[in-house]
Design an enzyme around this catalytic site. Sequence first.
Site, PDB file in Angstrom:
ATOM      1  N   HIS A 122       0.889  -1.037  -0.050  1.00  0.00           N
ATOM      2  CA  HIS A 122      -0.096   0.106   0.069  1.00  0.00           C
ATOM      3  C   HIS A 122       0.844   1.120  -0.157  1.00  0.00           C
ATOM      4  CE1 HIS A 122      -2.977   3.023   1.854  1.00  0.00           C
ATOM      5  NE2 HIS A 122      -3.771   2.065   1.470  1.00  0.00           N
ATOM      6  N   ASP A 199       3.767  -4.480   7.851  1.00  0.00           N
ATOM      7  CA  ASP A 199       2.333  -3.706   7.769  1.00  0.00           C
ATOM      8  C   ASP A 199       1.407  -4.783   7.887  1.00  0.00           C
ATOM      9  OD1 ASP A 199      -0.269  -2.483   6.898  1.00  0.00           O
ATOM     10  OD2 ASP A 199       0.824  -1.828   5.259  1.00  0.00           O
ATOM     11  N   GLN A 202      -4.121  -5.127   6.942  1.00  0.00           N
ATOM     12  CA  GLN A 202      -5.116  -6.314   6.524  1.00  0.00           C
ATOM     13  C   GLN A 202      -5.101  -7.542   6.993  1.00  0.00           C
ATOM     14  OE1 GLN A 202      -7.648  -5.253   4.535  1.00  0.00           O
ATOM     15  NE2 GLN A 202      -6.657  -3.103   3.869  1.00  0.00           N
ATOM     16  N   LYS A 225      -9.958  -0.890  10.866  1.00  0.00           N
ATOM     17  CA  LYS A 225      -9.997  -1.897   9.819  1.00  0.00           C
ATOM     18  C   LYS A 225     -10.191  -3.142  10.637  1.00  0.00           C
ATOM     19  CE  LYS A 225      -6.924   0.015   6.346  1.00  0.00           C
ATOM     20  NZ  LYS A 225      -7.938   0.317   4.953  1.00  0.00           N
ATOM     21  N   CYS A 363      -4.765   2.337  -3.807  1.00  0.00           N
ATOM     22  CA  CYS A 363      -3.640   3.001  -3.001  1.00  0.00           C
ATOM     23  C   CYS A 363      -2.337   2.043  -3.458  1.00  0.00           C
ATOM     24  CB  CYS A 363      -3.702   3.440  -1.677  1.00  0.00           C
ATOM     25  SG  CYS A 363      -4.823   4.662  -1.097  1.00  0.00           S
TER      26      CYS A 363
HETATM   27  N1  PLP Z   1      -1.571  -0.725   4.480  1.00  0.00           N
HETATM   28  C1  PLP Z   1      -2.424  -1.609   3.941  1.00  0.00           C
HETATM   29  C2  PLP Z   1      -2.115  -2.783   3.420  1.00  0.00           C
HETATM   30  C3  PLP Z   1      -3.798  -1.056   4.018  1.00  0.00           C
HETATM   31  O1  PLP Z   1      -4.923  -1.599   3.347  1.00  0.00           O
HETATM   32  C4  PLP Z   1      -3.931   0.379   4.497  1.00  0.00           C
HETATM   33  C5  PLP Z   1      -5.332   0.905   4.124  1.00  0.00           C
HETATM   34  O2  PLP Z   1      -5.956   0.667   3.437  1.00  0.00           O
HETATM   35  C6  PLP Z   1      -2.878   0.833   5.015  1.00  0.00           C
HETATM   36  C7  PLP Z   1      -1.778   0.539   4.852  1.00  0.00           C
HETATM   37  C8  PLP Z   1      -3.194   2.492   5.658  1.00  0.00           C
HETATM   38  O3  PLP Z   1      -3.940   2.393   6.751  1.00  0.00           O
HETATM   39  P1  PLP Z   1      -4.656   3.657   7.448  1.00  0.00           P
HETATM   40  O4  PLP Z   1      -5.093   4.460   6.183  1.00  0.00           O
HETATM   41  O5  PLP Z   1      -5.625   3.225   8.217  1.00  0.00           O
HETATM   42  O6  PLP Z   1      -3.278   4.031   8.047  1.00  0.00           O
END
Ligand code: PLP
Length: 405
Positions: A122, A199, A202, A225, A363
Amino acid sequence: MNLQEQIRRDFPILKTKVYNKPLIYFDNAATTQKPRIVIDTVADCYASKNSNIHRGVHFLSEQLTDKYEESRAIAAKFLNAKATEKIIFTRGTTESANLVAFSFGEAFINKGDEVIVSEMEHHSNMVPWQIMCERKNAKLIKLPITKSGELDMEVFPKLITGKTRILAITHVSNALGTINPIKEIIEIAHSNCVPVFVDGAQAVQHINVDVQDLDADFYAFSGHKIYGPTGIGVLYGKTKYLEKMPPYQGGGEMIKKVSFDKTTFNELPFIFEAGTPNYVGAIGLAEALKYVSNIGIEKIAEIETDLLNYATDKLKDIEDIEIFGNAKHKSSVISFNVKNIHHSDIGTLLDKLGIAVRTGSHCADPVMDYFGISGTVRASLAFYNTKEEIDVFVAGLKRVLGMLR
Ligand code: PLP
């Protein structure tokens, strides 16, 4: 009442109608809906408990400070972290990645060093590292993906050199649903003395995460999430790195003593929690973590895998459909396109049938570039979704395609 009915009753929004049609919410990878207990906890904090935490000497402040710190302990237990000092509350995964990229970068990365980031990240776990590499004159190295949407595990070990300082990697891809072999990846990185930032945005809502078992150096996730409030997230970090990292932001509880000559900083984890923290968010998140733990992440994963297989089988029968991300291990995300039809047209028309999906690049521009596409339609399922909803979705999709063809 069966488990599915019980679960659905916990989420008030699932009774909503859009355009006079029952809401079918298949955008859970973007954000999840909130169970009543989380909504009530947040409302009750503001209605009867609110006060700024940490510095108060009065009842409300002390009570909420205790609740905030209890929430930290609940988050630590959820990740099986050894101590609460390793749990930092942030705004979410994006802020956690920025915090580590900045602060780890300041402490450990110099000119000519290398940082490995996968092609399926992402943007939130890629751009912070890119910014840091530019600042430090370091090199960003791409860990490539394959046609099935998995990491190229043959190439991976060959990317690690004597200059590699950290690997930043997603546990589960938001665009493809791929569940990465994160334990194996960490083992390979560690055998080369390379720490790993994971990260987990998900992952935590689908997979039991044990940071000690994984031996992750950093692990981040977002509250919203995993059925919790927005604006709150968790960053786990190993003390051996955190204690060497300079503060990311200044002000508030991160300070011990300030003078114009010198400021001394608070200890972990407070040194990384500048300003008034989102204490209501943290308390709401703790309720969400208790809620999913009570049902059991394994049970949740079982329900979601069943939904994923059911939906994938049905979608595969649709003419000219292409599903992106066919990894052996997948979370309940289905990204697809239909030949000669734009993804956003499909999403817009599905919306009119009360079906919420996401369209676009999610993204994850590098993933879209890899497949040579501008975006996909993404249906992401949660354990409160049902096979009946999938049937309505598939029928709706066929109707929409009939209109667009
Ligand atoms: N990393 C992953 C894999 C994501 O799916 C997302 C959000 O869709 C993020 C990071 C960013 O998360 P946040 O917007 O809650 O900071």
